[in-house]
Scaffold this motif. Sequence first.
Motif, PDB file in Angstrom:
ATOM      1  N   ASP A 123       0.828  -1.200   0.000  1.00  0.00           N
ATOM      2  CA  ASP A 123       0.000   0.000   0.000  1.00  0.00           C
ATOM      3  C   ASP A 123       0.869   1.258   0.000  1.00  0.00           C
ATOM      4  O   ASP A 123       1.815   1.368   0.780  1.00  0.00           O
ATOM      5  CB  ASP A 123      -0.916   0.046   1.228  1.00  0.00           C
ATOM      6  CG  ASP A 123      -1.984  -1.027   1.221  1.00  0.00           C
ATOM      7  OD1 ASP A 123      -2.327  -1.525   0.126  1.00  0.00           O
ATOM      8  OD2 ASP A 123      -2.482  -1.368   2.316  1.00  0.00           O
ATOM      9  N   MET A 124       0.531   2.204  -0.863  1.00  0.00           N
ATOM     10  CA  MET A 124       1.170   3.519  -0.881  1.00  0.00           C
ATOM     11  C   MET A 124       0.076   4.560  -0.676  1.00  0.00           C
ATOM     12  O   MET A 124      -0.995   4.473  -1.271  1.00  0.00           O
ATOM     13  CB  MET A 124       1.880   3.791  -2.206  1.00  0.00           C
ATOM     14  CG  MET A 124       2.482   5.192  -2.282  1.00  0.00           C
ATOM     15  SD  MET A 124       3.190   5.588  -3.908  1.00  0.00           S
ATOM     16  CE  MET A 124       4.838   4.929  -3.688  1.00  0.00           C
ATOM     17  N   ILE A 125       0.369   5.520   0.174  1.00  0.00           N
ATOM     18  CA  ILE A 125      -0.598   6.568   0.466  1.00  0.00           C
ATOM     19  C   ILE A 125       0.088   7.920   0.384  1.00  0.00           C
ATOM     20  O   ILE A 125       1.261   8.055   0.737  1.00  0.00           O
ATOM     21  CB  ILE A 125      -1.239   6.349   1.856  1.00  0.00           C
ATOM     22  CG1 ILE A 125      -2.488   7.194   2.038  1.00  0.00           C
ATOM     23  CG2 ILE A 125      -0.243   6.589   2.967  1.00  0.00           C
ATOM     24  CD1 ILE A 125      -3.319   6.799   3.243  1.00  0.00           C
ATOM     25  N   THR A 126      -0.664   8.889  -0.116  1.00  0.00           N
ATOM     26  CA  THR A 126      -0.220  10.275  -0.105  1.00  0.00           C
ATOM     27  C   THR A 126      -1.258  11.074   0.669  1.00  0.00           C
ATOM     28  O   THR A 126      -2.443  11.087   0.305  1.00  0.00           O
ATOM     29  CB  THR A 126      -0.093  10.848  -1.531  1.00  0.00           C
ATOM     30  OG1 THR A 126       0.813  10.035  -2.273  1.00  0.00           O
ATOM     31  CG2 THR A 126       0.411  12.282  -1.506  1.00  0.00           C
ATOM     32  N   LEU A 127      -0.802  11.698   1.757  1.00  0.00           N
ATOM     33  CA  LEU A 127      -1.657  12.577   2.546  1.00  0.00           C
ATOM     34  C   LEU A 127      -1.318  14.005   2.148  1.00  0.00           C
ATOM     35  O   LEU A 127      -0.142  14.382   2.153  1.00  0.00           O
ATOM     36  CB  LEU A 127      -1.411  12.378   4.042  1.00  0.00           C
ATOM     37  CG  LEU A 127      -1.610  10.968   4.581  1.00  0.00           C
ATOM     38  CD1 LEU A 127      -1.297  10.930   6.074  1.00  0.00           C
ATOM     39  CD2 LEU A 127      -3.006  10.457   4.304  1.00  0.00           C
ATOM     40  N   PRO A 128      -2.316  14.807   1.811  1.00  0.00           N
ATOM     41  CA  PRO A 128      -2.024  16.161   1.344  1.00  0.00           C
ATOM     42  C   PRO A 128      -1.502  17.066   2.460  1.00  0.00           C
ATOM     43  O   PRO A 128      -1.860  16.895   3.631  1.00  0.00           O
ATOM     44  CB  PRO A 128      -3.376  16.651   0.828  1.00  0.00           C
ATOM     45  CG  PRO A 128      -4.382  15.882   1.610  1.00  0.00           C
ATOM     46  CD  PRO A 128      -3.754  14.533   1.849  1.00  0.00           C
ATOM     47  N   ALA A 129      -0.667  18.011   2.077  1.00  0.00           N
ATOM     48  CA  ALA A 129      -0.208  19.032   3.019  1.00  0.00           C
ATOM     49  C   ALA A 129      -1.434  19.670   3.667  1.00  0.00           C
ATOM     50  O   ALA A 129      -2.437  19.927   3.001  1.00  0.00           O
ATOM     51  CB  ALA A 129       0.621  20.078   2.292  1.00  0.00           C
ATOM     52  N   GLY A 130      -1.361  19.892   4.974  1.00  0.00           N
ATOM     53  CA  GLY A 130      -2.442  20.581   5.674  1.00  0.00           C
ATOM     54  C   GLY A 130      -3.523  19.703   6.270  1.00  0.00           C
ATOM     55  O   GLY A 130      -4.357  20.198   7.014  1.00  0.00           O
ATOM     56  N   ALA A 167      -0.537  26.094   4.475  1.00  0.00           N
ATOM     57  CA  ALA A 167      -0.867  24.745   3.991  1.00  0.00           C
ATOM     58  C   ALA A 167      -2.232  24.300   4.508  1.00  0.00           C
ATOM     59  O   ALA A 167      -2.997  23.669   3.783  1.00  0.00           O
ATOM     60  CB  ALA A 167       0.216  23.747   4.405  1.00  0.00           C
ATOM     61  N   ARG A 168      -2.561  24.630   5.743  1.00  0.00           N
ATOM     62  CA  ARG A 168      -3.861  24.273   6.304  1.00  0.00           C
ATOM     63  C   ARG A 168      -4.978  25.063   5.624  1.00  0.00           C
ATOM     64  O   ARG A 168      -6.026  24.506   5.281  1.00  0.00           O
ATOM     65  CB  ARG A 168      -3.889  24.499   7.820  1.00  0.00           C
ATOM     66  CG  ARG A 168      -5.207  24.157   8.480  1.00  0.00           C
ATOM     67  CD  ARG A 168      -5.544  22.700   8.400  1.00  0.00           C
ATOM     68  NE  ARG A 168      -6.846  22.423   9.012  1.00  0.00           N
ATOM     69  CZ  ARG A 168      -7.469  21.279   8.943  1.00  0.00           C
ATOM     70  NH1 ARG A 168      -6.930  20.267   8.303  1.00  0.00           N
ATOM     71  NH2 ARG A 168      -8.626  21.118   9.522  1.00  0.00           N
ATOM     72  N   LYS A 169      -4.742  26.339   5.432  1.00  0.00           N
ATOM     73  CA  LYS A 169      -5.741  27.177   4.768  1.00  0.00           C
ATOM     74  C   LYS A 169      -5.990  26.689   3.338  1.00  0.00           C
ATOM     75  O   LYS A 169      -7.134  26.630   2.885  1.00  0.00           O
ATOM     76  CB  LYS A 169      -5.310  28.634   4.793  1.00  0.00           C
ATOM     77  CG  LYS A 169      -5.369  29.231   6.189  1.00  0.00           C
ATOM     78  CD  LYS A 169      -4.884  30.657   6.205  1.00  0.00           C
ATOM     79  CE  LYS A 169      -4.938  31.207   7.625  1.00  0.00           C
ATOM     80  NZ  LYS A 169      -4.449  32.577   7.704  1.00  0.00           N
ATOM     81  N   GLN A 170      -4.927  26.333   2.647  1.00  0.00           N
ATOM     82  CA  GLN A 170      -5.065  25.817   1.276  1.00  0.00           C
ATOM     83  C   GLN A 170      -5.835  24.491   1.282  1.00  0.00           C
ATOM     84  O   GLN A 170      -6.688  24.252   0.426  1.00  0.00           O
ATOM     85  CB  GLN A 170      -3.691  25.638   0.643  1.00  0.00           C
ATOM     86  CG  GLN A 170      -3.743  25.198  -0.796  1.00  0.00           C
ATOM     87  CD  GLN A 170      -2.360  25.131  -1.428  1.00  0.00           C
ATOM     88  OE1 GLN A 170      -1.370  25.592  -0.883  1.00  0.00           O
ATOM     89  NE2 GLN A 170      -2.305  24.526  -2.596  1.00  0.00           N
ATOM     90  N   TYR A 171      -5.531  23.633   2.276  1.00  0.00           N
ATOM     91  CA  TYR A 171      -6.245  22.359   2.373  1.00  0.00           C
ATOM     92  C   TYR A 171      -7.738  22.598   2.653  1.00  0.00           C
ATOM     93  O   TYR A 171      -8.597  21.945   2.048  1.00  0.00           O
ATOM     94  CB  TYR A 171      -5.625  21.460   3.450  1.00  0.00           C
ATOM     95  CG  TYR A 171      -6.373  20.165   3.585  1.00  0.00           C
ATOM     96  CD1 TYR A 171      -6.323  19.206   2.576  1.00  0.00           C
ATOM     97  CD2 TYR A 171      -7.177  19.912   4.689  1.00  0.00           C
ATOM     98  CE1 TYR A 171      -7.051  18.027   2.665  1.00  0.00           C
ATOM     99  CE2 TYR A 171      -7.899  18.733   4.791  1.00  0.00           C
ATOM    100  CZ  TYR A 171      -7.830  17.794   3.782  1.00  0.00           C
ATOM    101  OH  TYR A 171      -8.555  16.633   3.872  1.00  0.00           O
ATOM    102  N   MET A 172      -8.055  23.527   3.529  1.00  0.00           N
ATOM    103  CA  MET A 172      -9.453  23.822   3.841  1.00  0.00           C
ATOM    104  C   MET A 172     -10.181  24.369   2.605  1.00  0.00           C
ATOM    105  O   MET A 172     -11.346  24.051   2.378  1.00  0.00           O
ATOM    106  CB  MET A 172      -9.557  24.802   5.014  1.00  0.00           C
ATOM    107  CG  MET A 172      -9.036  24.235   6.333  1.00  0.00           C
ATOM    108  SD  MET A 172      -9.816  22.676   6.812  1.00  0.00           S
ATOM    109  CE  MET A 172     -11.484  23.215   7.132  1.00  0.00           C
TER     110      MET A 172
END
Length: 179
Positions: A123-130, A167-172
């Motif tokens: 399994d490979m996972i990518t969690l986005p910044a933020g 990064a959090r604001k962009q993720y939101m």
Amino acid sequence: MVEAWYMDESQEDQRAPHRQRPNRAVSLEQLRRLGVVYRRLDADKYETDPCLKEIRRAENYSWMDIVTIHKDKLPNYEEKIKTFYEEHLHLDDEIRYILEGSGYFDVRDKDDKWIRISMEKGDMITLPAGIYHRFTLDENNYVKAMRLFVGEPVWTAYNRPADDFPARKQYMKFLADEA
């Protein structure tokens, strides 16, 4: 194949599955809407795998290392396990590829509920910044994982609350656009 579900509220051992009863499964599509990318690869041939090579090229994952999380392999094991399980975010994507063993990534959904993602070999996972997340081993207490980065590795985790980071604001904003 990866499996994900909404977690119960139990405070028992973090390495337990923590499934709600009845189980509330989470699909790959639901994870994708959170920005989580999942891939399945052949971990037995990770050193020569053309699929991994193409992913690294396409995503510009120029740096990698391999970490083994086990009490006999990782210095300051107990401290590291506690740190990994603290809710945090990163300013860059977090990419992990499970080569051996198993563990859990927990991520927050758009309503701030925990989703547990069971990860095992291949399994490979990518969690986005933020994205707020955390990691723990499962009851097998062992995982060997490849860590991938764009450019030089950045290890900094920002524990919650970290809502003022760009990064959090962009993720939101991403979550709002997905809604």
